[in-house]
Each structure stands twice: as C-alpha cells, then as structure tokens.
Design a protein around this motif. Sequence first.
Motif, PDB file in Angstrom:
ATOM      1  N   VAL A 360      -1.307 -13.600  -6.175  1.00  0.00           N
ATOM      2  CA  VAL A 360      -0.316 -13.023  -6.798  1.00  0.00           C
ATOM      3  C   VAL A 360      -0.599 -11.135  -6.635  1.00  0.00           C
ATOM      4  O   VAL A 360      -1.681 -10.871  -6.890  1.00  0.00           O
ATOM      5  CB  VAL A 360      -0.413 -13.187  -8.367  1.00  0.00           C
ATOM      6  N   ASP A 361       0.581 -10.619  -6.085  1.00  0.00           N
ATOM      7  CA  ASP A 361       0.824  -9.096  -6.043  1.00  0.00           C
ATOM      8  C   ASP A 361      -0.654  -8.842  -5.381  1.00  0.00           C
ATOM      9  O   ASP A 361      -1.416  -8.038  -5.704  1.00  0.00           O
ATOM     10  CB  ASP A 361       0.751  -8.607  -7.347  1.00  0.00           C
ATOM     11  N   PRO A 362      -0.776  -9.105  -3.847  1.00  0.00           N
ATOM     12  CA  PRO A 362      -1.765  -8.834  -3.365  1.00  0.00           C
ATOM     13  C   PRO A 362      -2.011  -7.181  -2.829  1.00  0.00           C
ATOM     14  O   PRO A 362      -3.223  -7.085  -2.666  1.00  0.00           O
ATOM     15  CB  PRO A 362      -1.372  -9.450  -1.872  1.00  0.00           C
ATOM     16  N   SER A 363      -1.116  -6.544  -3.270  1.00  0.00           N
ATOM     17  CA  SER A 363      -1.478  -5.031  -2.895  1.00  0.00           C
ATOM     18  C   SER A 363      -1.763  -4.255  -4.366  1.00  0.00           C
ATOM     19  O   SER A 363      -2.310  -3.191  -4.276  1.00  0.00           O
ATOM     20  CB  SER A 363      -0.065  -4.360  -2.653  1.00  0.00           C
ATOM     21  N   ALA A 364      -1.890  -5.274  -5.400  1.00  0.00           N
ATOM     22  CA  ALA A 364      -2.442  -4.440  -6.797  1.00  0.00           C
ATOM     23  C   ALA A 364      -3.823  -3.929  -6.559  1.00  0.00           C
ATOM     24  O   ALA A 364      -4.540  -4.435  -5.819  1.00  0.00           O
ATOM     25  CB  ALA A 364      -2.393  -5.562  -7.832  1.00  0.00           C
ATOM     26  N   GLY A 365      -4.045  -2.709  -6.903  1.00  0.00           N
ATOM     27  CA  GLY A 365      -5.276  -1.878  -6.881  1.00  0.00           C
ATOM     28  C   GLY A 365      -5.357  -1.324  -5.632  1.00  0.00           C
ATOM     29  O   GLY A 365      -6.452  -0.456  -5.589  1.00  0.00           O
ATOM     30  N   SER A 366      -4.731  -1.441  -4.638  1.00  0.00           N
ATOM     31  CA  SER A 366      -4.742  -0.705  -3.439  1.00  0.00           C
ATOM     32  C   SER A 366      -4.350   0.822  -3.724  1.00  0.00           C
ATOM     33  O   SER A 366      -3.111   1.037  -4.305  1.00  0.00           O
ATOM     34  CB  SER A 366      -3.778  -1.218  -2.359  1.00  0.00           C
ATOM     35  N   GLY A 367      -5.021   1.778  -3.563  1.00  0.00           N
ATOM     36  CA  GLY A 367      -4.631   3.099  -4.061  1.00  0.00           C
ATOM     37  C   GLY A 367      -3.575   3.637  -3.364  1.00  0.00           C
ATOM     38  O   GLY A 367      -2.541   4.238  -4.092  1.00  0.00           O
ATOM     39  N   SER A 368      -3.403   3.461  -1.999  1.00  0.00           N
ATOM     40  CA  SER A 368      -2.141   4.069  -1.472  1.00  0.00           C
ATOM     41  C   SER A 368      -0.891   3.250  -1.906  1.00  0.00           C
ATOM     42  O   SER A 368       0.072   3.963  -2.212  1.00  0.00           O
ATOM     43  CB  SER A 368      -2.124   3.913  -0.053  1.00  0.00           C
ATOM     44  N   ILE A 369      -0.789   1.830  -2.159  1.00  0.00           N
ATOM     45  CA  ILE A 369       0.143   1.246  -2.518  1.00  0.00           C
ATOM     46  C   ILE A 369       0.740   1.347  -4.149  1.00  0.00           C
ATOM     47  O   ILE A 369       1.925   1.728  -4.299  1.00  0.00           O
ATOM     48  CB  ILE A 369      -0.004  -0.279  -2.166  1.00  0.00           C
ATOM     49  N   GLU A 370      -0.404   1.643  -4.919  1.00  0.00           N
ATOM     50  CA  GLU A 370      -0.144   1.980  -6.269  1.00  0.00           C
ATOM     51  C   GLU A 370       0.397   3.314  -6.382  1.00  0.00           C
ATOM     52  O   GLU A 370       1.503   3.446  -7.009  1.00  0.00           O
ATOM     53  CB  GLU A 370      -1.262   1.685  -7.268  1.00  0.00           C
ATOM     54  N   ALA A 371       0.062   4.142  -5.588  1.00  0.00           N
ATOM     55  CA  ALA A 371       0.497   5.616  -5.620  1.00  0.00           C
ATOM     56  C   ALA A 371       1.935   5.651  -5.293  1.00  0.00           C
ATOM     57  O   ALA A 371       2.684   6.328  -5.708  1.00  0.00           O
ATOM     58  CB  ALA A 371      -0.500   6.578  -4.887  1.00  0.00           C
ATOM     59  N   LEU A 372       2.288   4.950  -4.120  1.00  0.00           N
ATOM     60  CA  LEU A 372       3.613   5.152  -3.610  1.00  0.00           C
ATOM     61  C   LEU A 372       4.481   4.273  -4.351  1.00  0.00           C
ATOM     62  O   LEU A 372       5.533   4.621  -4.655  1.00  0.00           O
ATOM     63  CB  LEU A 372       3.579   4.399  -2.015  1.00  0.00           C
ATOM     64  N   THR A 373       4.134   3.179  -4.978  1.00  0.00           N
ATOM     65  CA  THR A 373       5.005   2.386  -5.939  1.00  0.00           C
ATOM     66  C   THR A 373       5.160   3.372  -7.027  1.00  0.00           C
ATOM     67  O   THR A 373       6.584   3.394  -7.448  1.00  0.00           O
ATOM     68  CB  THR A 373       4.399   1.139  -6.442  1.00  0.00           C
TER      69      THR A 373
END
Length: 470
Positions: A360-373
């Motif tokens: 579920v939500d494999p990008s969760a916690g990724s600094g770059s993806i969270e910041a971009l989101t």
Amino acid sequence: MTHAGHAAAAAEAEAGWRRLVEKGLRGRPFSDLVSNTAEGFAIDPLTPPAAPVSAFDRPATPWMRLQRIDHPDAGRSAALSLEALNGGADGLALVFSDAPGARGFGIAADDLSDLLRDVVIDACPIRLETGIDGADIAARFAAETEARRIDPALMQLSFGIDPLSAYAACGQDFDRWPQTRAAIGALVARLATKRFRGPFLAADGRRAHEAGADVASELAFVAAAYVAYLRLLAEAGLGDDVTGAAIEAVLAADSDQFMTIAKFRAARLMLRRIRSASGLTAGPIRIHGETSWRMTTRRDPYSNLIRAAIAAFAAGAGGADSLAVLPFTAPFGLAGAVPRRLALDTQSILLEEANLYRVVDPSAGSGSIEALTEDLAAEAWRRFQAIEAEGGLAASLRAGALQGRIATERAARLAAIADGVVAIVGTNIFPAPASLPPDIEAPFPASQAEEPAFALPSIRLSQAAESEAA
C-alpha cells in the motif's frame, strides 16, 4: 542500536556519499545534480526519509484493469468487449462518440443494448465515458439495467457524467450550466433512489492535461470540478450517504514517473481536504487513471509501449483505483486487436508478475516523493483557489481565464521541446525512421469544424517535431 546511533550512522553515510559526489563533480556545484520539474519543483539527488503521509484509503488490493472500448461498429465493440474480459480485463471503459476523448470514433448511444447483450453487467465493472449527452446515456444505461431485472446495488458502475469537461472541450455551451446543473442533480437523485451506488459524476482532468496544462493546473481543474459537482448535489438536496460516493476523480498518467506518482497522491490529499471542509463523513475517494494521449508519438510508435508501461506503473504506485491504458497506436487512429491486447497485458504484467499492488502506497516515507507530493498539492491548491475566486470552474471557463493560463503553460512546454530542453525519445532525440502506421482499423476522420476560441484543444506534444521531421 539506539535512535541516536541510527542518526549518527545515517549522517556518516551521507557525509561519505557527499565526499564521493564532490570528487565526481570535479569542482562543479552540487546544484548541477538538482533537477527541476516543469512546475519549478526541485528534486534533490538525495533526500532524507520523511514521515509517511497517508495518501491511500484502501487496502493492498489490485486496481481494476479496464479495457477501453471505442469502436463505432456495435458488433465489433461487442466482440472486443468479450475478448478483453476473457483476456484478463476486470471491466470495460465504454467511450461514447460525444466524449471528449473519442477523437472521431466511439460508441453510438443507440447501440448500448446490442453492445452489452452478452456482457454480464452486474459482474463486470463498467465505466461510461460520455460528453454533453452524459445524462441521457446514464438514463439509457439505467433503463438497460431495469430491463434485465438487475439489482443496481450489485453493480460496479461509474456513470462518468462530466458536463464541465465537455464544455471545456467544445469551448461553448457554458450558458447551459445552470439548467444542466439542475437536470443532473435530479437525475442523480432518481438513480440513487433506484439503488445505484455511483459514482455518478466525474471530475476529469484529462482535457486540461491534453491541452498542455502542467500537473498543478490539471489538479486544480479536478478540484474545481469536484467542488462544482458537490454544490450541484447539495442544491439537489442529496444527503451525505449519496454525495459521499457520488463523484470520482479522473487523471492522466504520463511517463514522468515521479510526477505522476505525486499527482495521484496529491489528488487524494486535496480531495480529502475538500470533503472535510464540506462536512462529508470520511469515506473512500475514487480515482480513475488513463495513460496520457499527449505523450504518444507517431514517430517511433513502439516507444509508446514503454511510455505506457511507465505511466501505468506510476498510476498504480500512486494509488489509482482503476486504470485504462491507451493502445500504442493511439496517435494513428482506431486500434486493431494487437495494440488493444498489449494495452491490457501492460497492466496484467504489472499486477500479476510484478505484484505491484501488494504494498500500500509504496512511495510513502520517500523523502523526495513526499516533498514533491506536498509541494504539488500546495501549488495546485493555490491555483484551485484562483479558479474559485473567479466564480468557480464554469465561470472561469466562460470568461476564458483558465484557458488563457493553460495556453501559456502549453506554449512554454512546446518551446522547451523545440529547444531540446525536454526530450522525446524517437522524435527530437534519437529520431526514428518514418514507418508505416502499425495495426489500426481506421485512420482518424478528417475534421472540418473550426475550433471555438475558448475550447481546450487536444494536442500531442510531439506533433510539431513530427511535422518538421516529415
């Protein structure tokens, strides 16, 4: 190891990484490694992990694989539907001839019964892709269900009613909005009384995307349409039990992998905020995705297979509830059997071989993806507020304000492609030799109509480069 120990180890590892990077840069600034999106968001090469932001509201289940059905011949569309369902599709996306994405093809409303004669519609998820006549097609489908004596509560059906996108695509009829709004509210009330569950309305950003809008403007378009439809339902006197599941969002998925993941995650965050501000009780937010029309190319069309695979991956990782993949021959005309099969297989491989859905939500916690989101959601929210300040989506479209801003974004993106800043593999870099159109059943019909001034056009980003190469 203690928390302090972990932090010290992470700092030491980062310091070592930076020493190696500085050696490799040979005096160039570290900023050379920072990339920027079309919206101006910076993506650093190394971003620390972030606290996960919950963007999903469903368990780890596969998204629904929908096969796009758009053949104007009812018999052929019926055969393609059965072939898709037997070949692994979970459901069908029925594209009617007046839909903004039909592009000269599509199903005739009068053929609906013939098309679905052999489809078990209460066991097959169906999405209707309609245009100005969306309410009429929804009523026809309801009548078909009643004629078969099917309990509507058992169906997974998205009616896809979206007059605002239809107005934007044709650049006219904006003055019909007050009457249309009242009629659709009454229709949704009747459908809900008959136990249809929805979603009934679609806040669809694909036309804005096809017109050259950047991601923040596409999300703003979706948010503004979502709010307009919430108001429509409130004016119809519908309760939260109906309104909560009445609207779905629709987004384009393109080959910018990280931005597409962030787009789907940001959409969910924005719509959750809108629902909360509207007083709706917590509930699932449904998002449908379709791979981007504007990213497809006629030169080196087989590269469209790679683009579609990246886009489908990103939409799935970003949390799409359902997805349709355009055939790789889409820019040539009406797809034949092989391109349609490959479009479906693209999703099947991601789900059944790559098992993409199992996290579920494999990008969760990724600094770059969270910041971009978060950056994307904040910018899209600012643009959404600008539309609201203009009186809402219908008023902004009527005045041509939103179209003007999207035209500016389109011009900037096309200029970047022309200058080689944005690369299109097979077209403006590594150009492929011209080839005959692959498997298509019919070329696009010639259009004689002049596009109204306020219409949001449907473009492919590679068109100008293709013309120059020809």
